[in-house]
Design a protein around this motif. Sequence first.
Motif, PDB file in Angstrom:
ATOM      1  N   SER A 130      33.943  44.786  26.613  1.00 24.75           N
ATOM      2  CA  SER A 130      33.769  43.820  27.696  1.00 24.75           C
ATOM      3  C   SER A 130      33.314  44.407  29.024  1.00 24.75           C
ATOM      4  CB  SER A 130      35.079  43.053  27.917  1.00 24.75           C
ATOM      5  OG  SER A 130      34.849  41.977  28.794  1.00 24.75           O
ATOM      6  N   THR A 131      32.215  45.151  29.026  1.00 24.83           N
ATOM      7  CA  THR A 131      31.577  45.397  30.330  1.00 24.83           C
ATOM      8  C   THR A 131      30.076  45.285  30.138  1.00 24.83           C
ATOM      9  OG1 THR A 131      30.859  47.689  30.636  1.00 24.83           O
ATOM     10  CG2 THR A 131      33.244  47.323  30.634  1.00 24.83           C
ATOM     11  N   ALA A 132      29.355  45.216  31.239  1.00 19.74           N
ATOM     12  CA  ALA A 132      27.896  45.086  31.170  1.00 19.74           C
ATOM     13  C   ALA A 132      27.233  46.455  31.020  1.00 19.74           C
ATOM     14  CB  ALA A 132      27.378  44.359  32.397  1.00 19.74           C
ATOM     15  N   GLY A 133      28.034  47.515  30.824  1.00 17.52           N
ATOM     16  CA  GLY A 133      27.460  48.851  30.587  1.00 17.52           C
ATOM     17  C   GLY A 133      26.541  49.290  31.721  1.00 17.52           C
ATOM     18  N   GLN A 134      25.328  49.659  31.364  1.00 17.38           N
ATOM     19  CA  GLN A 134      24.400  50.236  32.344  1.00 17.38           C
ATOM     20  C   GLN A 134      24.060  49.293  33.504  1.00 17.38           C
ATOM     21  OE1 GLN A 134      21.344  51.128  29.528  1.00 17.38           O
ATOM     22  NE2 GLN A 134      20.422  49.102  29.590  1.00 17.38           N
ATOM     23  N   LEU A 135      24.376  48.010  33.379  1.00 13.79           N
ATOM     24  CA  LEU A 135      24.109  47.060  34.470  1.00 13.79           C
ATOM     25  C   LEU A 135      25.336  46.808  35.325  1.00 13.79           C
ATOM     26  CD1 LEU A 135      21.912  44.154  33.072  1.00 13.79           C
ATOM     27  CD2 LEU A 135      21.506  45.431  35.175  1.00 13.79           C
ATOM     28  N   SER A 136      26.498  47.256  34.863  1.00 15.55           N
ATOM     29  CA  SER A 136      27.765  46.941  35.520  1.00 15.55           C
ATOM     30  C   SER A 136      27.859  47.619  36.896  1.00 15.55           C
ATOM     31  CB  SER A 136      28.909  47.407  34.622  1.00 15.55           C
ATOM     32  OG  SER A 136      30.138  47.078  35.210  1.00 15.55           O
ATOM     33  N   PRO A 137      28.281  46.877  37.931  1.00 19.44           N
ATOM     34  CA  PRO A 137      28.229  47.410  39.301  1.00 19.44           C
ATOM     35  C   PRO A 137      28.828  48.809  39.474  1.00 19.44           C
ATOM     36  CG  PRO A 137      28.804  45.098  39.351  1.00 19.44           C
ATOM     37  CD  PRO A 137      28.746  45.486  37.906  1.00 19.44           C
ATOM     38  N   LEU A 138      30.099  48.983  39.086  1.00 23.15           N
ATOM     39  CA  LEU A 138      30.766  50.243  39.426  1.00 23.15           C
ATOM     40  C   LEU A 138      30.321  51.427  38.564  1.00 23.15           C
ATOM     41  CD1 LEU A 138      34.315  48.856  40.263  1.00 23.15           C
ATOM     42  CD2 LEU A 138      32.784  50.004  41.862  1.00 23.15           C
ATOM     43  N   PHE A 139      29.650  51.192  37.435  1.00 22.20           N
ATOM     44  CA  PHE A 139      29.083  52.312  36.672  1.00 22.20           C
ATOM     45  C   PHE A 139      27.882  52.902  37.421  1.00 22.20           C
ATOM     46  CE2 PHE A 139      30.703  50.677  32.364  1.00 22.20           C
ATOM     47  CZ  PHE A 139      31.718  51.607  32.341  1.00 22.20           C
ATOM     48  N   ASN A 140      27.273  52.073  38.283  1.00 21.71           N
ATOM     49  CA  ASN A 140      26.070  52.508  38.999  1.00 21.71           C
ATOM     50  C   ASN A 140      26.370  53.148  40.346  1.00 21.71           C
ATOM     51  OD1 ASN A 140      23.457  51.661  37.504  1.00 21.71           O
ATOM     52  ND2 ASN A 140      24.883  49.989  37.135  1.00 21.71           N
ATOM     53  N   ASP A 141      27.611  53.115  40.745  1.00 21.43           N
ATOM     54  CA  ASP A 141      28.048  53.790  41.969  1.00 21.43           C
ATOM     55  C   ASP A 141      29.441  54.350  41.676  1.00 21.43           C
ATOM     56  OD1 ASP A 141      28.527  54.718  44.505  1.00 21.43           O
ATOM     57  OD2 ASP A 141      28.649  52.738  45.458  1.00 21.43           O
ATOM     58  N   PRO A 142      29.510  55.311  40.738  1.00 20.11           N
ATOM     59  CA  PRO A 142      30.815  55.671  40.168  1.00 20.11           C
ATOM     60  C   PRO A 142      31.802  56.265  41.165  1.00 20.11           C
ATOM     61  CG  PRO A 142      29.111  57.204  39.427  1.00 20.11           C
ATOM     62  CD  PRO A 142      28.408  56.084  40.137  1.00 20.11           C
ATOM     63  N   TYR A 143      31.300  56.822  42.286  1.00 14.63           N
ATOM     64  CA  TYR A 143      32.212  57.386  43.292  1.00 14.63           C
ATOM     65  C   TYR A 143      32.356  56.482  44.526  1.00 14.63           C
ATOM     66  CZ  TYR A 143      32.350  61.667  40.531  1.00 14.63           C
ATOM     67  OH  TYR A 143      32.538  62.573  39.526  1.00 14.63           O
ATOM     68  N   GLY A 176      30.176  61.995  35.931  1.00 19.13           N
ATOM     69  CA  GLY A 176      31.038  61.372  36.940  1.00 19.13           C
ATOM     70  C   GLY A 176      31.485  59.969  36.576  1.00 19.13           C
ATOM     71  N   ILE A 177      31.127  59.540  35.358  1.00 15.64           N
ATOM     72  CA  ILE A 177      31.468  58.168  34.966  1.00 15.64           C
ATOM     73  C   ILE A 177      32.844  58.142  34.301  1.00 15.64           C
ATOM     74  CG2 ILE A 177      30.740  56.189  33.578  1.00 15.64           C
ATOM     75  CD1 ILE A 177      27.895  57.494  33.726  1.00 15.64           C
ATOM     76  N   PRO A 178      33.752  57.283  34.789  1.00 13.46           N
ATOM     77  CA  PRO A 178      35.086  57.226  34.189  1.00 13.46           C
ATOM     78  C   PRO A 178      35.008  56.841  32.709  1.00 13.46           C
ATOM     79  CG  PRO A 178      35.036  56.014  36.242  1.00 13.46           C
ATOM     80  CD  PRO A 178      33.626  56.344  35.908  1.00 13.46           C
ATOM     81  N   SER A 179      35.833  57.516  31.894  1.00 13.32           N
ATOM     82  CA  SER A 179      35.846  57.213  30.463  1.00 13.32           C
ATOM     83  C   SER A 179      37.031  56.325  30.085  1.00 13.32           C
ATOM     84  CB  SER A 179      35.875  58.509  29.654  1.00 13.32           C
ATOM     85  OG  SER A 179      36.926  59.332  30.102  1.00 13.32           O
ATOM     86  N   ARG A 180      37.751  55.849  31.101  1.00  9.71           N
ATOM     87  CA  ARG A 180      38.860  54.908  30.899  1.00  9.71           C
ATOM     88  C   ARG A 180      38.732  53.818  31.959  1.00  9.71           C
ATOM     89  NH1 ARG A 180      39.071  57.849  27.389  1.00  9.71           N
ATOM     90  NH2 ARG A 180      40.747  59.097  26.515  1.00  9.71           N
ATOM     91  N   PRO A 181      39.462  52.682  31.796  1.00 11.33           N
ATOM     92  CA  PRO A 181      39.442  51.680  32.871  1.00 11.33           C
ATOM     93  C   PRO A 181      39.800  52.351  34.203  1.00 11.33           C
ATOM     94  CG  PRO A 181      40.589  50.834  30.935  1.00 11.33           C
ATOM     95  CD  PRO A 181      40.321  52.291  30.677  1.00 11.33           C
ATOM     96  N   ALA A 182      38.984  52.132  35.257  1.00  9.12           N
ATOM     97  CA  ALA A 182      39.187  52.880  36.501  1.00  9.12           C
ATOM     98  C   ALA A 182      39.228  51.944  37.710  1.00  9.12           C
ATOM     99  CB  ALA A 182      38.113  53.957  36.619  1.00  9.12           C
ATOM    100  N   ASN A 213      38.527  42.060  39.911  1.00 15.05           N
ATOM    101  CA  ASN A 213      37.322  41.788  39.114  1.00 15.05           C
ATOM    102  C   ASN A 213      36.545  43.084  38.941  1.00 15.05           C
ATOM    103  OD1 ASN A 213      36.269  38.526  40.527  1.00 15.05           O
ATOM    104  ND2 ASN A 213      37.927  39.039  39.120  1.00 15.05           N
ATOM    105  N   ALA A 214      35.485  42.980  38.143  1.00 14.90           N
ATOM    106  CA  ALA A 214      34.459  44.033  38.038  1.00 14.90           C
ATOM    107  C   ALA A 214      35.031  45.388  37.635  1.00 14.90           C
ATOM    108  CB  ALA A 214      33.683  44.160  39.360  1.00 14.90           C
ATOM    109  N   TYR A 215      35.909  45.395  36.651  1.00 17.62           N
ATOM    110  CA  TYR A 215      36.519  46.643  36.177  1.00 17.62           C
ATOM    111  C   TYR A 215      35.454  47.699  35.883  1.00 17.62           C
ATOM    112  CZ  TYR A 215      41.472  47.478  35.213  1.00 17.62           C
ATOM    113  OH  TYR A 215      42.787  47.837  35.319  1.00 17.62           O
ATOM    114  N   GLN A 216      35.713  48.897  36.387  1.00 16.50           N
ATOM    115  CA  GLN A 216      34.846  50.041  36.089  1.00 16.50           C
ATOM    116  C   GLN A 216      35.313  50.601  34.746  1.00 16.50           C
ATOM    117  OE1 GLN A 216      35.401  53.394  38.706  1.00 16.50           O
ATOM    118  NE2 GLN A 216      33.247  53.994  38.598  1.00 16.50           N
ATOM    119  N   ASN A 217      34.643  50.199  33.702  1.00 17.76           N
ATOM    120  CA  ASN A 217      34.957  50.551  32.314  1.00 17.76           C
ATOM    121  C   ASN A 217      36.130  49.735  31.769  1.00 17.76           C
ATOM    122  OD1 ASN A 217      34.446  51.716  29.880  1.00 17.76           O
ATOM    123  ND2 ASN A 217      34.573  53.822  30.616  1.00 17.76           N
TER     124      ASN A 217
END
Lengths: 403, 136
Positions: A198-211, A247-253, A165-169
Motif C-alpha cells: 500500500s504505497t505509490a512507490g516511486q511516486l510516493s511523496p516521502l520516498f522522493n524526499d527521504p530526508y 537513504g530510503i527507509p526499508s520499514r514504515p518511517a 497520512n502519506a506513510y513513508q513506506n
Amino acid sequence: MLRTITEINEKLKAGKAIITTAEEIIDVVKEKGVALAAKEVDIVTTGTFSPMCSSGAYFNIGHTKPRIKLGGGHVCINDVPAYTGFAATDIFIGANALPDNDPRNRLYPGEFNYGGGHVIEEIVAGEDVQLVANSYGTDCYPRKKLATWLNINDINQAVLFNPRNAYQNYNVAVNLSNKTLYTYMGILKPKLGNANFSTAGQLSPLFNDPYYKTIGIGTRVFLGGGIGYIAWWGTQHNPNAPRNNLGIPSRPAATLAFIGDLKQMKQKWLVGTSMIGYGVTLTVGIGIPIPILSDEILKFTSITDADITAPVVDYSKAYPQCNPDILTEVNYAQLRSGNITIKGKKVPTASLSSYAGAVSIATNLKQWLQDGKFLLSEPVAPIPGSGSGYQLKPLVERPIRIQ
Amino acid sequence: MIVSKKIVLHFPSRLVDQPIVYRLIKEYDLSFNILKASVIPDEEGLLVLELSGEQSNYDKGIKYLTKTGVKIQSLSQNVLRNESRCTHCGACITICPTNAFELDKISRQVIFINEKCIACGLCIKACPPRAMELHF
C-alpha cells in the motif's frame, strides 16, 4: 544551491518553470544524468491515493436560535457519531467512526458499508446530510435538541484535518495461517494466498524526499483535490527507521499531518472506503511538489520502484501480536510484477494504493503549477529527521488493579 | 424435455470434502461440464457447472443441492463495475477466482474483463470503495 523557492515561484508566475512528475524524472535522469537534469528541472511532483485511516474533518455549523451547546453533548451526522468535546458549534468526525447500530464484526466478517469516511465524502460532494444533536442546556445555551439537514455550502467552516497520512513506506501483508484474514490491508487468503501492499512507490511523496530536506511544516500541497498544507509531522512519525544505501527507509518511517479547506476539495479524491471485517476509512489523494534546490534533491526524486524495499509481514501472528519479525524484504518492482516469492512460494500481489490515482494527482499538480495556480511555499519549520533521535514507542502498560 | 443451464455453486467450507457432485450426477442422471472450479481445504469452494438432463431430474438435482447447504446462483446475474466509484487500487485482482481483473501495464488502471466474470460476487465486499455491483 541551484535555485531558491523564491526564484522558482518567479518562474512559475512567468510560466517558465520546468516541471516533471516523479515518474517522468526517472527517464530524464537516465537520458541526461543527474547534474544536467537538476539544472533543467525546477520542480518534481509526487502523488499518492490510498486508504488513510487517520483522517477526519471538523465543522463549525453556525449558531441556532435559541442557541445550543454541542460541546459535551451527542452529535451524529447520518447516524455516525461525531466528537463534540469542543465549543458550542464545533464538531469533528473521524474517518473510522461507525454508526452505533452497525453490527461491526458480530456478523463476521462485518461489511462496514458506511461510516465517517463516507460522511466526509458525501459532505465534500455537496450532498445534504442529517445532523441530530442532543445536549444538556445551560443558561446561555438553553436548547437541548436539534435535528437538521446540513450542507457544506451553508456552514461556516469545513476543514479536513488528518493526523497521519502519506506513510513513508509500509508493510506488505501476508497470511501464514490456515484461515482467511480480514484486515485493514484487505482480504488475506490463507497459506500465503496473496500479498497486499500500500504505497505509490516511486511516486510516493516521502520516498522522493527521504530526508525531508524540502518537505516541512507549512509546505503547500494537493490535498483531496484542493489545496492543503502540512500541519505537523504525523502521528507515529519514525524517521529513525533503518535505511538502505540510497537513504530510503526499508520499514514504515515518516508520516505527515495535513490540513486544508474541505470546501474546495473534490469527491473524486476523498472516497469513503470499506474494508470487510475491519472497518471504514477514507481514501485520500495527496500530492507534494518537490523543489529541485540541489543535485542531491534531484537524485532523490529519481528513485525507481526497484530502489525501494518493503518488509513482508505475517498478519496472522507477527502483526496482531506486535512482534517485529518480518518474513523477507521485497522491492516495489517485484511487487508490481504481479508476483513475489516468499518461502519458495509464488505469491500473487495486489495494491491497496491506486498507482493510476497517484499518476493522476502528480499530473494534476504539475498542471496547477504550470498554470500559475499554485505557488510553492517555504516550510516554516522542519519535521524531525533521521538524526533527531525522534522515535516510535509502544505503550508500556502500567495495569491498574481494580479493587 | 432436456434442459441445460449454467449455475454457480458455493460450497461452505464444511461441505468441501463431500462427494456432492458425484451424487448429483449418479442419482439424478444429469451430465455436467465444469466451467470453473476453486476448492481449497477449509475455505468456501466455488464450482461453475453447465448442468444438463431431463427437466424433472434437473429440478430434483437442484433441490438436493439446496438441501445439502450448497448456495446456488444462476449465471443470469451479472456483476458490473460502477466506474465512478472505482479508484483503480487493485484490491480485487487477487480475490477474483477467474482472473477477471487485470492491471493495464500502460494506463496502470484496473481492467474488468466481463467475459471472464462468473458472477460469483467475491469482489463485491472485497472492493474498498464498493465499486462492484451485482445486477439481476
